[in-house]
Design a protein around this motif. Structure first.
Motif, PDB file in Angstrom:
ATOM      1  N   ILE A   1       9.835   8.240   5.741  1.00 17.98           N
ATOM      2  CA  ILE A   1       9.658   9.403   4.868  1.00 17.98           C
ATOM      3  C   ILE A   1      10.651  10.501   5.255  1.00 17.98           C
ATOM      4  O   ILE A   1      11.223  11.160   4.393  1.00 17.98           O
ATOM      5  CB  ILE A   1       8.208   9.939   4.953  1.00 17.98           C
TER       6      ILE A   1
ATOM      7  N   ARG B   1       9.770   9.770  -1.306  1.00 20.28           N
ATOM      8  CA  ARG B   1       8.420   9.930  -0.749  1.00 20.28           C
ATOM      9  C   ARG B   1       7.346   9.316  -1.658  1.00 20.28           C
ATOM     10  O   ARG B   1       6.550   8.498  -1.223  1.00 20.28           O
ATOM     11  CB  ARG B   1       8.118  11.410  -0.511  1.00 20.28           C
ATOM     12  N   ASP B   2       7.312   9.706  -2.923  1.00 22.55           N
ATOM     13  CA  ASP B   2       6.279   9.205  -3.836  1.00 22.55           C
ATOM     14  C   ASP B   2       6.429   7.709  -4.094  1.00 22.55           C
ATOM     15  O   ASP B   2       5.444   6.969  -4.146  1.00 22.55           O
ATOM     16  CB  ASP B   2       6.316   9.964  -5.159  1.00 22.55           C
ATOM     17  N   GLN B   3       7.657   7.269  -4.239  1.00 24.29           N
ATOM     18  CA  GLN B   3       7.909   5.856  -4.502  1.00 24.29           C
ATOM     19  C   GLN B   3       7.528   5.001  -3.284  1.00 24.29           C
ATOM     20  O   GLN B   3       6.985   3.906  -3.444  1.00 24.29           O
ATOM     21  CB  GLN B   3       9.382   5.650  -4.843  1.00 24.29           C
ATOM     22  N   ILE B   4       7.784   5.493  -2.069  1.00 23.94           N
ATOM     23  CA  ILE B   4       7.385   4.769  -0.862  1.00 23.94           C
ATOM     24  C   ILE B   4       5.871   4.604  -0.843  1.00 23.94           C
ATOM     25  O   ILE B   4       5.358   3.519  -0.589  1.00 23.94           O
ATOM     26  CB  ILE B   4       7.885   5.503   0.403  1.00 23.94           C
ATOM     27  N   ARG B   5       5.161   5.676  -1.130  1.00 24.20           N
ATOM     28  CA  ARG B   5       3.686   5.628  -1.155  1.00 24.20           C
ATOM     29  C   ARG B   5       3.208   4.607  -2.184  1.00 24.20           C
ATOM     30  O   ARG B   5       2.349   3.770  -1.894  1.00 24.20           O
ATOM     31  CB  ARG B   5       3.114   7.015  -1.458  1.00 24.20           C
ATOM     32  N   ASP B   6       3.776   4.644  -3.374  1.00 26.70           N
ATOM     33  CA  ASP B   6       3.369   3.712  -4.427  1.00 26.70           C
ATOM     34  C   ASP B   6       3.673   2.258  -4.046  1.00 26.70           C
ATOM     35  O   ASP B   6       2.843   1.376  -4.243  1.00 26.70           O
ATOM     36  CB  ASP B   6       4.070   4.048  -5.744  1.00 26.70           C
TER      37      ASP B   6
ATOM     38  N   LYS C   1       4.041   1.003  -1.039  1.00 24.93           N
ATOM     39  CA  LYS C   1       3.178   0.570   0.065  1.00 24.93           C
ATOM     40  C   LYS C   1       1.835   0.079  -0.460  1.00 24.93           C
ATOM     41  O   LYS C   1       1.256  -0.854   0.074  1.00 24.93           O
ATOM     42  CB  LYS C   1       2.948   1.721   1.050  1.00 24.93           C
ATOM     43  N   MET C   2       1.347   0.699  -1.528  1.00 24.71           N
ATOM     44  CA  MET C   2       0.049   0.336  -2.082  1.00 24.71           C
ATOM     45  C   MET C   2       0.136  -0.865  -3.024  1.00 24.71           C
ATOM     46  O   MET C   2      -0.846  -1.590  -3.179  1.00 24.71           O
ATOM     47  CB  MET C   2      -0.564   1.530  -2.816  1.00 24.71           C
TER      48      MET C   2
ATOM     49  N   ALA D   1       5.097  -3.273   1.980  1.00 25.90           N
ATOM     50  CA  ALA D   1       4.148  -2.725   2.956  1.00 25.90           C
ATOM     51  C   ALA D   1       4.332  -3.385   4.322  1.00 25.90           C
ATOM     52  O   ALA D   1       4.291  -2.706   5.357  1.00 25.90           O
ATOM     53  CB  ALA D   1       2.718  -2.912   2.456  1.00 25.90           C
TER      54      ALA D   1
ATOM     55  N   GLU E   1       5.605  -1.383   7.661  1.00 28.36           N
ATOM     56  CA  GLU E   1       4.856  -1.393   8.924  1.00 28.36           C
ATOM     57  C   GLU E   1       5.742  -1.856  10.071  1.00 28.36           C
ATOM     58  O   GLU E   1       5.699  -1.285  11.165  1.00 28.36           O
ATOM     59  CB  GLU E   1       3.617  -2.280   8.799  1.00 28.36           C
TER      60      GLU E   1
ATOM     61  N   HIS F   1       8.021   0.973  10.982  1.00 27.49           N
ATOM     62  CA  HIS F   1       7.271   2.002  11.708  1.00 27.49           C
ATOM     63  C   HIS F   1       7.056   1.586  13.170  1.00 27.49           C
ATOM     64  O   HIS F   1       7.219   2.401  14.085  1.00 27.49           O
ATOM     65  CB  HIS F   1       5.935   2.263  11.016  1.00 27.49           C
TER      66      HIS F   1
END
Length: 83
Positions: free
Chosen positions: A9, A16-21, A23-24, A30, A34, A37
């Motif tokens: 991020i 940011r928003d696209q990464i969140r989407d 990941k889900m 995802a 991980e 990270h």
């Protein structure tokens, strides 16, 4: 010495928003996120002196982090192009 953050991020704030989407909604993304990270966290521990492996090991982890980041970035760009 101030250590620079390399979390995804922070590295790619415009996504940011696209990464969140993704990941889900994208299991492969995802999983790679991980892995990125985990490698980033390990590198941070090494750079702060919590762990003290060889320089070669650290460089290998940094190469791995960069490969993961490149793959994640390409997935973000591809998703953006098809949206």
């Amino acid at each position: 010495m101030t250590l620079e953050k390399h979390d995804l991020i922070h590295e790619l704030p415009e996504y940011r928003d696209q990464i969140r989407d993704m990941k889900m909604n994208n299991a492969h993304f995802a999983k790679l996120f991980e892995a990125y990270h985990e490698v980033d966290h390990e590198i941070h521990r090494i750079e702060t002196g919590v762990e003290t492996p060889t320089d070669e090991y650290l460089e290998g982890r940094k190469v791995n982090r960069l490969k993961l980041k490149d793959e994640l970035f390409q997935m973000l760009k591809n998703a953006e192009a098809t949206a």
